[in-house]
Design a protein around this motif. Structure first.
Motif, mmCIF file in Angstrom:
data_model
loop_
_atom_site.group_PDB
_atom_site.id
_atom_site.type_symbol
_atom_site.label_atom_id
_atom_site.label_comp_id
_atom_site.label_asym_id
_atom_site.label_seq_id
_atom_site.Cartn_x
_atom_site.Cartn_y
_atom_site.Cartn_z
ATOM 1 N N SER A 17 3.002 -8.888 -3.124
ATOM 2 C CA SER A 17 2.637 -7.667 -3.854
ATOM 3 C C SER A 17 1.483 -6.962 -3.170
ATOM 4 N N SER A 18 1.154 -5.775 -3.635
ATOM 5 C CA SER A 18 0.134 -4.952 -2.976
ATOM 6 C C SER A 18 -1.234 -5.618 -3.030
ATOM 7 N N ASP A 19 -1.492 -6.420 -4.097
ATOM 8 C CA ASP A 19 -2.795 -7.079 -4.152
ATOM 9 C C ASP A 19 -2.765 -8.477 -3.542
ATOM 10 N N ASN A 47 10.645 -12.740 7.309
ATOM 11 C CA ASN A 47 9.471 -13.458 6.835
ATOM 12 C C ASN A 47 9.147 -13.046 5.406
ATOM 13 N N ILE A 48 7.892 -12.729 5.189
ATOM 14 C CA ILE A 48 7.493 -12.301 3.856
ATOM 15 C C ILE A 48 7.713 -10.793 3.743
ATOM 16 N N ILE A 49 8.368 -10.379 2.635
ATOM 17 C CA ILE A 49 8.599 -8.939 2.454
ATOM 18 C C ILE A 49 7.413 -8.330 1.716
ATOM 19 N N PRO A 50 6.743 -7.370 2.314
ATOM 20 C CA PRO A 50 5.614 -6.745 1.624
ATOM 21 C C PRO A 50 6.100 -5.643 0.661
ATOM 22 N N LEU A 51 5.475 -5.567 -0.492
ATOM 23 C CA LEU A 51 5.802 -4.519 -1.448
ATOM 24 C C LEU A 51 4.531 -3.727 -1.753
ATOM 25 N N ALA A 56 0.736 -7.351 -8.678
ATOM 26 C CA ALA A 56 1.242 -8.650 -9.131
ATOM 27 C C ALA A 56 1.636 -8.674 -10.612
ATOM 28 N N PRO A 57 0.761 -8.195 -11.523
ATOM 29 C CA PRO A 57 1.139 -8.291 -12.948
ATOM 30 C C PRO A 57 2.416 -7.512 -13.262
ATOM 31 N N ILE A 58 2.575 -6.379 -12.587
ATOM 32 C CA ILE A 58 3.773 -5.584 -12.812
ATOM 33 C C ILE A 58 4.989 -6.293 -12.234
ATOM 34 N N PHE A 59 4.781 -6.917 -11.085
ATOM 35 C CA PHE A 59 5.909 -7.591 -10.457
ATOM 36 C C PHE A 59 6.392 -8.765 -11.311
ATOM 37 N N TYR A 60 5.437 -9.432 -11.973
ATOM 38 C CA TYR A 60 5.815 -10.483 -12.916
ATOM 39 C C TYR A 60 6.769 -9.927 -13.962
ATOM 40 N N LEU A 61 6.374 -8.792 -14.511
ATOM 41 C CA LEU A 61 7.187 -8.166 -15.555
ATOM 42 C C LEU A 61 8.591 -7.834 -15.057
ATOM 43 N N VAL A 62 8.633 -7.281 -13.831
ATOM 44 C CA VAL A 62 9.920 -6.887 -13.275
ATOM 45 C C VAL A 62 10.836 -8.103 -13.149
ATOM 46 N N LEU A 107 11.579 -0.216 -6.422
ATOM 47 C CA LEU A 107 12.428 -1.323 -5.978
ATOM 48 C C LEU A 107 13.910 -0.973 -6.076
ATOM 49 N N ASP A 108 14.188 0.150 -6.742
ATOM 50 C CA ASP A 108 15.554 0.640 -6.873
ATOM 51 C C ASP A 108 16.467 -0.384 -7.540
ATOM 52 N N ILE A 109 16.076 -0.781 -8.746
ATOM 53 C CA ILE A 109 16.899 -1.709 -9.525
ATOM 54 C C ILE A 109 17.627 -0.889 -10.580
#
Lengths: 159, 374
Positions: A17-19, A47-51, A56-62, A107-109
């Motif tokens: 994630s960004s942070d 490797n690791i995909i950067p977003l 992070a907290p938002i990514f958890y939600l997603v 993320l285009d979901i």
């Protein structure tokens, strides 16, 4: 990094994630995102995909929503649960909800985008602009004259 | 400090907002435009890009209520009395008591055919008690409706979304082919009623249908029988009662109809409307399908329930000829009426061609409205 040996059928994808927090997500979940799918197809995801646009907290939600969405396909109760959770979030913390939508859009979901947009649309239906500003904590940046003109032009919609 | 305050705002990206707004109906979408500036621009964007919203049909709400029946009875009496004595008081006082409340007279509903939405009970105090007899949707005339007060024959133009009114010349200035006295020998015949009208782009020419489907325009009269007229891309088009579309031509003395399409097959009890496409060259013939409500049949007028519309599209062929295409929509509004008010309509009985007095405030008035706010 955690070992991937226990997962034989599903590949694990690592995202950052960004942070700076690092997530490990099952491929089936990660591929719900068209952005990640495209990156993998283009082979730039070894490797690791950067977003860079998602915290992070938002990514958890997603991820949480994505998992629930995958589970709910034939399950009406899960569907209801997910919906009431989404509405709860919208009422209690519109700022996070807006970030969630942003992330989903980035993320285009598609499936999740439709859902979150639908919940918000249902929320907005029939409410007055003033009430919406109050509930979602939006600042009114019109001058009184501008606002009066908008109301005057379409009085039928505001009666 | 300032940055933190901004972060607390609910401010999704415009793309995201757009996804939300296209799920709202037109009225909600316009309402969202008053929240803040960024929402206004997305709201406009969403209105412009959504599927065609037009045409809209204007319907009187709850038309089968007792009070509307009274209004129709009153209207009939007033017309009859005028025929026997043009100077009589048009409103019999004893009927006036039971008529509609002020609020009921101001309400109109709109049915959007293309997305099958009903916009309920919108208030228009300006047209209280008046009848719509024309809707204009071309160039400068776009969005205007024409109203007539059947009691005193005063006419006006009204723009429902901008709420502007313009007074028109009195009905008596419209020239007729025959003098009033000739037709009033038969007390069942009604003269002087404007049914439909159309306006040219420069707003200089107003064509109306008056008496019994006769074409007229200010200064000149005609004997063509037509049931609707519109102005579209530089020409007036009219619809004959048999369902053929023609171009209205003018010579020095009168207007006449040059038929350009074949007839439409019609059942009994159908009403025809001509509606122009707001984006392309083509236009549509609307056939309103009604059911007669047996419990409501009275001597002088027939109650109808609209149960759907059949729409024919008229497109221009490469040769410049108009061709009638198969049915474009076969929309039904049956299921809509359960939740909202019952859109039962009583209407003018045109179908039997007998010139009886059956023409009261039209329950269903056709309008084409400019997409509000765009």
């Amino acid at each position: 990094m955690a070992s991937t040996s226990n997962s034989t059928s599903s590949k694990i994808i690592t995202l950052r994630s960004s942070d700076g927090e690092v997530f490990e997500v099952e491929e089936s979940v990660a591929l719900e995102s068209n952005l990640i799918r495209r990156m993998m197809e283009d082979d730039c995801a070894n490797n690791i995909i950067p977003l860079p646009n998602v915290t992070a907290p938002i990514f958890y939600l997603v991820i949480e929503h994505c998992k629930k969405h995958a589970e709910m396909k034939d399950n009406k109760e899960k569907k209801k649960e997910l919906r009431s959770q989404g509405e709860e979030l919208l009422k209690s913390d519109p700022h996070t909800y807006s970030n969630l939508m942003e992330a989903v859009n980035y993320l285009d979901i598609k499936s999740l985008m439709d859902l979150t947009a639908q919940w918000l649309a249902d929320f907005l239906k029939g409410k007055s602009p003033r009430l919406i500003r109050e509930l979602l904590k939006i600042k009114n940046d019109f001058t009184p004259e501008e606002e009066a003109e908008i109301l005057e032009r379409n009085r039928w919609a505001f009666d | 400090m300032k940055r933190r305050r901004l972060e607390e705002l609910f401010a999704p990206h415009e793309d995201v907002l757009y996804c939300i707004f296209i799920q709202l109906d037109l009225r909600d979408c316009i309402r969202m435009g008053a929240v803040c500036k960024s929402w206004l621009s997305v709201s406009k964007w969403s209105i412009i890009t959504r599927s065609p919203q037009l045409p809209w049909l204007m319907i009187l709400p709850n038309f089968n209520s007792e009070s509307w029946c009274n209004i129709r009875a009153r209207s009939q009496l007033s017309w009859r009395m005028r025929l026997f004595n043009p100077n009589s008081n048009p409103i019999p006082a004893e009927i006036e008591e039971n008529s509609l409340t002020k609020e009921e007279k101001e309400l109109r509903c709109f049915l959007s055919i293309s997305d099958n939405t009903i916009y309920d009970n919108i208030k228009f105090p300006e047209i209280s008690g008046k009848r719509c007899c024309g809707s204009f949707h071309n160039a400068g005339a776009r969005g205007w409706l024409m109203f007539i007060n059947d009691d005193n024959l005063e006419m006006q133009l009204f723009h429902p979304w901008r709420r502007i009114q313009l007074q028109l010349p009195h009905h008596s200035t419209l020239q007729r082919e025959r003098p009033f006295i000739d037709r009033s020998r038969n007390p069942l015949v009604v003269e002087l009623k404007i049914r439909k009208s159309a306006m040219s782009d420069d707003e200089s020419l107003l064509v109306v249908i008056h008496d019994f489907w006769y074409l007229g325009f200010w200064r000149k009269g005609t004997s063509e029988r037509v049931c609707d007229v519109i102005y579209h891309k530089g020409k007036f088009y009219a619809l004959s009662p048999m369902g053929s579309v023609g171009v209205v031509r003018f010579d020095t003395h009168k207007a006449y109809l040059e038929i350009i399409t074949e007839k439409i097959e019609l059942d009994h009890y159908q009403t025809l409307y001509l509606v122009a496409d707001s984006v392309s060259e083509s236009f549509f013939i609307f056939v309103r399908k009604c059911l007669v409500l047996p419990e409501a049949i009275e001597e002088a007028y027939v109650f109808r329930k609209t149960w759907g519309f059949k729409v024919y599209e008229l497109g221009v062929e490469k040769t410049g000829e108009y061709k009638k295409n198969p049915v474009k929509w076969d929309a039904s509004i049956q299921n809509q009426s359960k939740e909202t008010c019952p859109h039962t309509v009583a209407c003018v009985d045109w179908s039997d061609f007998q010139y009886f007095v059956r023409c009261f405030p039209d329950a269903l008035e056709d309008v084409l409205l400019s997409a509000a706010g765009s």
